[in-house]
Design a protein around this motif. Sequence first.
Motif, mmCIF file in Angstrom:
data_model
loop_
_atom_site.group_PDB
_atom_site.id
_atom_site.type_symbol
_atom_site.label_atom_id
_atom_site.label_comp_id
_atom_site.label_asym_id
_atom_site.label_seq_id
_atom_site.Cartn_x
_atom_site.Cartn_y
_atom_site.Cartn_z
ATOM 1 N N LEU A 90 -41.584 -36.320 2.193
ATOM 2 C CA LEU A 90 -40.805 -35.076 2.127
ATOM 3 C C LEU A 90 -40.216 -34.715 3.487
ATOM 4 N N THR A 91 -40.987 -34.931 4.546
ATOM 5 C CA THR A 91 -40.494 -34.671 5.901
ATOM 6 C C THR A 91 -39.307 -35.570 6.223
ATOM 7 N N ASP A 92 -39.410 -36.856 5.887
ATOM 8 C CA ASP A 92 -38.314 -37.799 6.142
ATOM 9 C C ASP A 92 -37.071 -37.438 5.332
ATOM 10 N N LEU A 93 -37.266 -37.076 4.061
ATOM 11 C CA LEU A 93 -36.124 -36.744 3.202
ATOM 12 C C LEU A 93 -35.406 -35.495 3.694
ATOM 13 N N ARG A 94 -36.167 -34.532 4.181
ATOM 14 C CA ARG A 94 -35.553 -33.317 4.732
ATOM 15 C C ARG A 94 -34.643 -33.671 5.901
ATOM 16 N N ALA A 95 -35.114 -34.551 6.780
ATOM 17 C CA ALA A 95 -34.316 -34.957 7.941
ATOM 18 C C ALA A 95 -33.088 -35.768 7.511
ATOM 19 N N GLU A 96 -33.273 -36.694 6.578
ATOM 20 C CA GLU A 96 -32.192 -37.590 6.166
ATOM 21 C C GLU A 96 -31.086 -36.854 5.413
#
Length: 250
Positions: A185-191
């Motif tokens: 979820l953290t990665d998807l928020r950034a991407e």
Amino acid sequence: MSVALRIEGLDVWFGDGRDRVDAVQGAGFEVATGESFGLVGESGSGKSTILRAITGLAPTWSGLIEIEGKRIEGAQRDRGFFKTVQMVFQDPYASLHPRHTVDQVLSETLSLHGLGDIDKRVVRLLDDVGLGSRFRFRYPHQLSGGQRQRVAIARALAGEPDIVLLDEPTSALDVSVQAEILNLLTDLRAEHGLTYLMVSHDLPVIGHMCDRLAVMKDGRIVEVMGVEALRRGEARDAYSRDLLAASVGA
């Protein structure tokens, strides 16, 4: 900085007359575009009810709900709303149709959003959530809890929303998989430049995922604070301090 979500004077209730239960009372906060904001508190404090009011699943409410500057009225939500806002639920098995393959779940969602190139989009969504195309034609019962939650996240991302509501997205999962989903979820928020509003009873989860948080007790917000203040143990409200102390002692 622009505001993705604004809540002011939000009351949510169930039932009428003597049977009325006031689940949320006078709640208010803002979530900036691109921010991850947490709602934390004990079970029954009204956290998830706020998410349900936003999405129209809790139809009896009053106050202000504003999404990207547009005021929301009543319980009806149009297609435009769901292209902007999506929700990931607590139980990934209950939220997926047991007789639909992953492909059907994602293809139907893409079709509802009026999107084309469905085959390519399904594959891309599965890649985005770390599953890959080998999971495309599996049924929910053939997936682990973590894999099902990845499918639920992919479905939420299908319409390319700006705002994702996360209702205890890891609490139904084994401890060993919780961190994987939170990191995803953290990665998807950034991407994808997403804005998150996340509900959890778990302060360490909120501390890991969020920039700021609101502490709820008995349907009311008792404090809004930054995660750095949370980490330093600088809660002002007595209930917030108790919640923090219980979390540290757990």
